[in-house]
Design an enzyme around this catalytic site. Sequence first.
Site, PDB file in Angstrom:
ATOM      1  N   ARG A 539     -56.074  30.124  -9.789  1.00  8.33           N
ATOM      2  CA  ARG A 539     -56.887  30.647  -8.698  1.00  8.33           C
ATOM      3  C   ARG A 539     -58.225  29.959  -8.654  1.00  8.33           C
ATOM      4  NH1 ARG A 539     -55.548  36.255  -7.726  1.00  8.33           N
ATOM      5  NH2 ARG A 539     -54.085  36.842  -9.353  1.00  8.33           N
ATOM      6  N   SER A 602     -57.400  29.009 -20.060  1.00  6.53           N
ATOM      7  CA  SER A 602     -56.703  29.896 -21.008  1.00  6.53           C
ATOM      8  C   SER A 602     -55.900  29.136 -22.049  1.00  6.53           C
ATOM      9  CB  SER A 602     -55.797  30.850 -20.238  1.00  6.53           C
ATOM     10  OG  SER A 602     -56.519  31.429 -19.196  1.00  6.53           O
ATOM     11  N   ASP A 656     -59.323  33.256 -21.101  1.00  2.59           N
ATOM     12  CA  ASP A 656     -58.983  34.405 -20.239  1.00  2.59           C
ATOM     13  C   ASP A 656     -59.192  35.745 -20.938  1.00  2.59           C
ATOM     14  OD1 ASP A 656     -56.821  33.886 -21.901  1.00  2.59           O
ATOM     15  OD2 ASP A 656     -55.280  34.076 -20.346  1.00  2.59           O
TER      16      ASP A 656
HETATM   17  C1  BG6 Z   1     -54.883  37.136 -14.861  1.00  2.90           C
HETATM   18  C2  BG6 Z   1     -56.202  36.546 -15.314  1.00  2.90           C
HETATM   19  O1  BG6 Z   1     -55.109  38.345 -14.223  1.00  2.90           O
HETATM   20  O2  BG6 Z   1     -54.050  37.335 -15.970  1.00  2.90           O
HETATM   21  C3  BG6 Z   1     -55.893  35.234 -15.989  1.00  2.90           C
HETATM   22  O3  BG6 Z   1     -57.037  36.377 -14.225  1.00  2.90           O
HETATM   23  C4  BG6 Z   1     -54.954  35.445 -17.128  1.00  2.90           C
HETATM   24  O4  BG6 Z   1     -57.089  34.677 -16.445  1.00  2.90           O
HETATM   25  C5  BG6 Z   1     -53.726  36.138 -16.643  1.00  2.90           C
HETATM   26  O5  BG6 Z   1     -54.634  34.202 -17.713  1.00  2.90           O
HETATM   27  C6  BG6 Z   1     -52.824  36.430 -17.770  1.00  2.90           C
HETATM   28  O6  BG6 Z   1     -51.615  36.959 -17.296  1.00  2.90           O
HETATM   29  P1  BG6 Z   1     -50.394  36.068 -16.828  1.00  2.90           P
HETATM   30  O7  BG6 Z   1     -49.266  37.007 -16.888  1.00  2.90           O
HETATM   31  O8  BG6 Z   1     -50.709  35.616 -15.459  1.00  2.90           O
HETATM   32  O9  BG6 Z   1     -50.263  34.939 -17.811  1.00  2.90           O
HETATM   33  C1  GLC Z   2     -52.168  31.173 -24.938  1.00  4.32           C
HETATM   34  C2  GLC Z   2     -53.458  30.429 -25.015  1.00  4.32           C
HETATM   35  C3  GLC Z   2     -54.622  31.378 -25.083  1.00  4.32           C
HETATM   36  C4  GLC Z   2     -54.548  32.346 -23.946  1.00  4.32           C
HETATM   37  C5  GLC Z   2     -53.234  33.052 -23.948  1.00  4.32           C
HETATM   38  C6  GLC Z   2     -53.101  34.019 -22.807  1.00  4.32           C
HETATM   39  O1  GLC Z   2     -51.996  31.841 -26.118  1.00  4.32           O
HETATM   40  O2  GLC Z   2     -53.450  29.598 -26.143  1.00  4.32           O
HETATM   41  O3  GLC Z   2     -55.816  30.664 -25.022  1.00  4.32           O
HETATM   42  O4  GLC Z   2     -55.591  33.270 -24.053  1.00  4.32           O
HETATM   43  O5  GLC Z   2     -52.213  32.111 -23.881  1.00  4.32           O
HETATM   44  O6  GLC Z   2     -53.163  33.398 -21.580  1.00  4.32           O
END
Ligand code: BG6
Ligand code: GLC
Length: 917
Positions: A539, A602, A656
């Site tokens: 995003r 992340s 994240d």
């Molecule tokens: C989102 C966050 O809501 O959730 C992201 O904005 C995060 O930063 C993500 O990485 C994690 O959940 P998923 O299921 O999208 O990997």
């Molecule tokens: C993976 C990444 C970590 C992140 C997580 C959730 O483990 O290494 O940085 O926070 O995924 O998205």
Amino acid sequence: MFAVHLMAFYFTKLKEDQIKKVDRFLYHMRLSDETLLDIMARFQAEMQKGLGKDTNPTASVKMLPTFVRAIPDGSENGEFLSLDLGGSKFRVLKVQVSEEGKRNVQMESQFYPTPNEIIRGNGTQLFEYVADCLADFMKTKGLKQKKFPLGLTFSFPCRQTKLEEGILLSWTKKFKARGVQNTDVVSSLANAMKKRKDIDVDILALVNDTVGTMMTCAYDDPYCEVGVIIGTGTNACYMEDMSNIDLVEGDEGRMCINTEWGAFGDDGALEDIRTEFDRELDLGSLNPGKQLFEKMISGLYLGELVRLILLKMAKAGLLFGGEKSSALHIKGKIETRHVAAMEKYKEGLANTREILTDLGLEPSEADCIAVQHVCTIVSFRSANLCAAALAAILTRLRENKKLARLRTTVGMDGTLYKIHPQYPKRLHKVVRKLVPNCDVRFLLSESGSTKGAAMVTAVASRVQAQRKQIDKVLALFQLTREQLEGVQDKMRVELDYGLKRDTHPLATVKMLPTYVRGMPDGTEKGKFLALDLGGTNFRVLLVKIRSGWRSVRIYNKIFAIPLEIMQGTGEELFDHIVQCIADFLDYMGLKGAQLPLGFTFSFPCRQASIDKGTLIEWTKGFKATDCEGEDVVDMLREAIKRRNEFDLDIVAVVNDTVGTMMTCGYEDPNCEVGLIAGTGSNMCYMEEMRNIELVEGDEGKMCINTEWGGFGDNGCIDDIRTQYDKEVDEGSLNPGKQRYEKMTSGMYLGEIVRQILIDLTKQGLLFRGQISERLRTRGIFETKFLSQIESDRLALLQVRRILQQLGLDSTCEDSIVVKEVCGAVSRRAAQLYGAGLAAIVEKRREDQGLEHLKITVGVDGTLYKLHPHFSRILQETVKELAPQCDVTFMLSEDGSGKGAALITAVAKRLQQARKEN
Ligand code: BG6
Ligand code: GLC
Ligand code: BG6
Ligand code: GLC
């Protein structure tokens, strides 16, 4: 010569007169073809009523599902014990069903008496008696050393929800033991056997005698799909299409239905054809008002009907010169075997005379002829009624199959059918007349219903063995409390390793300082751009923060990152990101605006300040080249420069988990933990500076990105990793890495499920042993499918539909197993998360020297948000493993972009302050 003719004439005349007399007297018992067709139609309607969910409760013909789904296919084998209770004789048997395709069944059996005081006494005693007989049999046959599967033929109406259960709806025929009705016969018998301690049997199946008969005959004739008993009682079963059986889930294939047709008419549907004799017989029976159809047909009642008729005729002066004997007044004095004997072709008349004489009567020739004709009318009516009901079943079968002509076989048993000289002939003839479009073969079950019961037991025992194999696999995913505590303890050790300067370089849980030192305080304000890369969606966001109001407005757009970019070159990846930013600015009408930017990235980054982050290594689905070991902020800056269209002030790079903690911390200052249960698995928390040896200074706190996904990479949790986890790891982009993440996060749970399903299929336990192309396809089980499959609100059929959409051609049984597998895998994941989180909150509690810790955890991620049970199990586990911590879970509604913007706002303020200094 003349005399002979005269005699013959006299006799014929006498016979005619007697027959006419009886015919007149029993006019109501003689059923015309139209009446039979009418009864057939009524029975068809009754079957429909019994099958319907809404109509079943008030239906008199109960149409009981038997959970027998297929006729024998010849593959059944093994040694079984069998009980046959409820017909005229009680038998215990040992049945050996032979192996390797050879259809060969050997039986040894022993009859045992069923005294009235047992079958009409107390239920517990009845079952103890049955167990005694079984034990005696096993002893005599030398079978006591071994554990045997047992099939129980129990010839009474039972409601079943599975094969090894039967709730007795009501006793019929001669049985009336107390305290058994509405209870499970199988468990009562099992209890009685357990009490004895000297026999070891496992009751695998309960079948009605009709079902046993059908299966016995089907073993020899695969066309057999109906079973009929005309014995002490009467009843029929047949194979019905699952789609017509409302009371059982699933619509595939067929299931045998025990019609319990004996109860036809109990709601008054046959009042027009019942006679005064039927009513009188009913009133004197053990179950008045019940089994009214049976009482017009079966062996237990035919003789009595004849007796009542003879008595009435004698009283009316139509027989025995009006004389009655005392024996003729006694209930049960005329039995079905007498009726059969009286109707014998040649000896019939002589037999009649003998039987009547034995009853203390002095019958004339005319009397004997009349009595014989009474028997004929009564037994013929019985055959007619059976024929009408059977014709209804055959018609239903033909219509189910949408055939113009049906070829089928009916398995037959019961003493009346077997010993009555004319009965079979008459029945067959009438059936063929009523259903001219069916070619029916009637096959007598020579060996009773036991062979069939053994077939059902054989299948059940195969299913049980398979179930054991499935349970063995699922058990690998069931963690004990001790195992979870072990995980918690090990996690705690790893956390400390990662924080210490000496052990940090080798630590698998990296404990990365984030340079985020405090929670937002509400004074943050301004307009910020944010990027959110690494979860399910990429995003770009615009975040407007108004100071003092704790109010934030977010505008965002989701962009796709194609696989070839995720796994292409670093330059391509960052160029793509910048392209998306440009599109977003355009879309928002902000072209050329120079905004501060917070970058949620992340992945594990080593940071030396808030705006510097060196990617340690890719995780999850990313693998772009030339990024590991590089500063991602620099890479983004360079990509912006390459594009040369706009400039952005990259102020912060945040994980994240950190963004999530901040997002939630804005609402709840007690939020000091950030948790992601999504594509990946990770956690961050506020740590005391004095514990962070890698960063100078002892004052205050700093957020640590644990990167706990790497927990176990040193083998410390190998004891709970399964072969499936190892397979998933080996097939991943980063083998050997992120082992904990691979047991817990959305990206991998579906893969674990897939590996298990492949294994179960290989073992022949699923999908008919066929591994389809689809099942070989990596990634088919996305988190959203797991979440759907496990939803409690979903009926089995819907699960099956989801699987079918995934290209998996599953039966209902398959669907149950798939759902169980998903449940086991996701449950373990939630528990492992709980153990990890318990380690952190306990650490925080101890570090602060608190008896009780109250703390909030900010959570995000699709697994947590979508899965029907994950969050609950996670929370329960934490509660159990960290009882001194009061943990509140706060779902991050706005994603981590908001938190990233807040961090950017703080960092910007500090930057400004530094500049001014
Ligand atoms: C989102 C966050 O809501 O959730 C992201 O904005 C995060 O930063 C993500 O990485 C994690 O959940 P998923 O299921 O999208 O990997
Ligand atoms: C993976 C990444 C970590 C992140 C997580 C959730 O483990 O290494 O940085 O926070 O995924 O998205
Ligand atoms: C036997 C079967 O042959 O027939 C029993 O093995 C069944 O299971 C019985 O109940 C029915 O006939 P009857 O006449 O004994 O009630
Ligand atoms: C009675 C029982 C039924 C059984 C039949 C024949 O009708 O209710 O279950 O099949 O007798 O034995």
